[in-house]
Design a protein around this motif. Structure first.
Motif, mmCIF file in Angstrom:
data_model
loop_
_atom_site.group_PDB
_atom_site.id
_atom_site.type_symbol
_atom_site.label_atom_id
_atom_site.label_comp_id
_atom_site.label_asym_id
_atom_site.label_seq_id
_atom_site.Cartn_x
_atom_site.Cartn_y
_atom_site.Cartn_z
ATOM 1 N N TYR A 260 7.711 4.775 -19.943
ATOM 2 C CA TYR A 260 7.637 3.452 -19.121
ATOM 3 C C TYR A 260 6.421 3.504 -18.398
ATOM 4 O O TYR A 260 5.779 3.032 -17.989
ATOM 5 N N TYR A 261 6.758 4.879 -17.249
ATOM 6 C CA TYR A 261 5.866 4.770 -16.138
ATOM 7 C C TYR A 261 4.412 5.465 -16.762
ATOM 8 O O TYR A 261 3.483 5.132 -15.938
ATOM 9 N N LEU A 262 4.433 5.905 -17.640
ATOM 10 C CA LEU A 262 2.849 6.077 -18.232
ATOM 11 C C LEU A 262 2.328 4.952 -18.364
ATOM 12 O O LEU A 262 1.017 4.747 -18.091
ATOM 13 N N SER A 263 2.989 4.027 -19.045
ATOM 14 C CA SER A 263 2.647 2.739 -19.273
ATOM 15 C C SER A 263 2.272 1.947 -17.911
ATOM 16 O O SER A 263 1.071 1.392 -17.973
ATOM 17 N N VAL A 264 3.131 2.035 -16.828
ATOM 18 C CA VAL A 264 2.811 1.440 -15.434
ATOM 19 C C VAL A 264 1.608 2.034 -14.870
ATOM 20 O O VAL A 264 0.825 1.363 -14.577
ATOM 21 N N GLY A 265 1.492 3.301 -15.071
ATOM 22 C CA GLY A 265 0.563 3.894 -14.387
ATOM 23 C C GLY A 265 -0.967 3.768 -15.055
ATOM 24 O O GLY A 265 -2.072 3.453 -14.354
ATOM 25 N N ASN A 266 -1.167 3.722 -16.226
ATOM 26 C CA ASN A 266 -2.222 3.162 -16.854
ATOM 27 C C ASN A 266 -2.624 1.848 -16.845
ATOM 28 O O ASN A 266 -3.731 1.409 -16.516
ATOM 29 N N TYR A 267 -1.565 0.857 -16.685
ATOM 30 C CA TYR A 267 -1.681 -0.523 -16.337
ATOM 31 C C TYR A 267 -2.406 -0.642 -15.040
ATOM 32 O O TYR A 267 -3.466 -1.401 -14.971
ATOM 33 N N LYS A 268 -1.751 0.069 -14.065
ATOM 34 C CA LYS A 268 -2.393 -0.021 -12.650
ATOM 35 C C LYS A 268 -3.948 0.678 -12.509
ATOM 36 O O LYS A 268 -4.765 0.416 -11.755
ATOM 37 N N LEU A 269 -4.312 1.469 -13.665
ATOM 38 C CA LEU A 269 -5.653 2.133 -13.588
ATOM 39 C C LEU A 269 -6.518 1.062 -14.537
ATOM 40 O O LEU A 269 -7.675 1.565 -14.616
ATOM 41 N N ALA A 270 -6.062 -0.047 -15.036
ATOM 42 C CA ALA A 270 -6.822 -0.923 -16.045
ATOM 43 C C ALA A 270 -7.103 -0.298 -17.277
ATOM 44 O O ALA A 270 -8.009 -0.672 -17.667
ATOM 45 N N GLN A 271 -6.218 0.908 -17.669
ATOM 46 C CA GLN A 271 -6.509 1.462 -19.065
ATOM 47 C C GLN A 271 -5.711 0.709 -19.695
ATOM 48 O O GLN A 271 -4.489 1.272 -20.218
ATOM 49 N N PHE A 272 -5.793 -0.727 -20.204
ATOM 50 C CA PHE A 272 -4.526 -1.208 -20.758
ATOM 51 C C PHE A 272 -4.804 -0.909 -22.262
ATOM 52 O O PHE A 272 -3.447 -0.945 -22.722
ATOM 53 N N VAL A 273 -5.347 -0.198 -22.957
ATOM 54 C CA VAL A 273 -5.284 0.252 -24.314
ATOM 55 C C VAL A 273 -4.018 1.459 -24.180
ATOM 56 O O VAL A 273 -3.229 1.757 -25.074
ATOM 57 N N GLU A 274 -4.148 2.209 -23.272
ATOM 58 C CA GLU A 274 -3.214 3.332 -23.019
ATOM 59 C C GLU A 274 -2.030 2.680 -22.541
ATOM 60 O O GLU A 274 -0.792 3.355 -23.110
ATOM 61 N N ALA A 275 -2.052 2.009 -21.746
ATOM 62 C CA ALA A 275 -0.612 1.224 -21.250
ATOM 63 C C ALA A 275 -0.155 0.699 -22.380
ATOM 64 O O ALA A 275 1.179 0.934 -22.485
ATOM 65 N N ARG A 276 -0.654 -0.245 -23.348
ATOM 66 C CA ARG A 276 0.191 -0.557 -24.358
ATOM 67 C C ARG A 276 0.502 0.096 -25.377
ATOM 68 O O ARG A 276 1.518 -0.037 -26.059
ATOM 69 N N LYS A 277 -0.361 1.385 -25.502
ATOM 70 C CA LYS A 277 0.023 2.498 -26.505
ATOM 71 C C LYS A 277 1.615 3.210 -26.147
ATOM 72 O O LYS A 277 2.655 3.200 -27.132
#
Length: 159
Positions: free
Chosen positions: A82-99
């Motif tokens: 969950y927090y890997l997704s949140v962190g990647n979202y904040k970095l605008a790395q949406f592909v990683e966040a979605r993964k």
């Protein structure tokens, strides 16, 4: 979906204070002194504070720590995902966040936080995709106009 409707996603709306990060950093560094190993909870708390930081470098360090926790402590994987997704979202790395979010949803299909985060990620991808297409379209139109001006002017000067 507006941010006001996402009470579960406060992690995206609030920042860690510098004092909070420094306190957790000090504790983490004490526990990772040579010959020591950090308590998983201390490491998680520090990583969590880092991804809530307004600074990209901190967020990136938080993601690295969460990756380590994910590999080292299988019992912490749900919260790490969950927090890997949140962190990647904040970095605008949406592909990683979605993964990461989709992996969590495979494990917990009814997870309310992840379902709301999925909507947020998908909305951002759609918005950024449309903006990207508009930029590309504008560039193509600009190149075409330049081509017409250059080649149109070249033909006109041969007369």
């Amino acid at each position: 979906m507006s941010d006001e409707k996402l009470p579960f996603l406060m992690d995206l709306q609030t920042n860690s204070s510098p004092a909070e990060i420094q306190t957790l950093r000090t504790e983490y560094e004490k526990q990772t002194a040579p010959g020591s190993r950090a308590n998983p909870q201390t490491k998680f708390d520090f990583a969590y504070a880092l991804i809530k930081s307004p600074f990209r470098k901190d967020q990136e360090q938080g993601i690295r720590l969460l990756h380590e926790l994910y590999k080292e402590h299988p019992s912490r994987r749900r919260e790490c995902l969950y927090y890997l997704s949140v962190g990647n979202y904040k970095l605008a790395q949406f592909v990683e966040a979605r993964k990461y979010n989709e992996i969590l949803l495979q494990l917990e299909p009814r997870n309310a936080q992840s379902l709301q985060l999925r909507e947020l990620i998908d909305g951002k991808v759609r918005t950024d995709g449309l903006v990207g297409m508009a930029i590309v379209g504008g560039l193509i139109a600009g190149v075409a106009a330049l081509g017409v001006a250059v080649f149109g002017g070249a033909r006109g000067s041969k007369k």
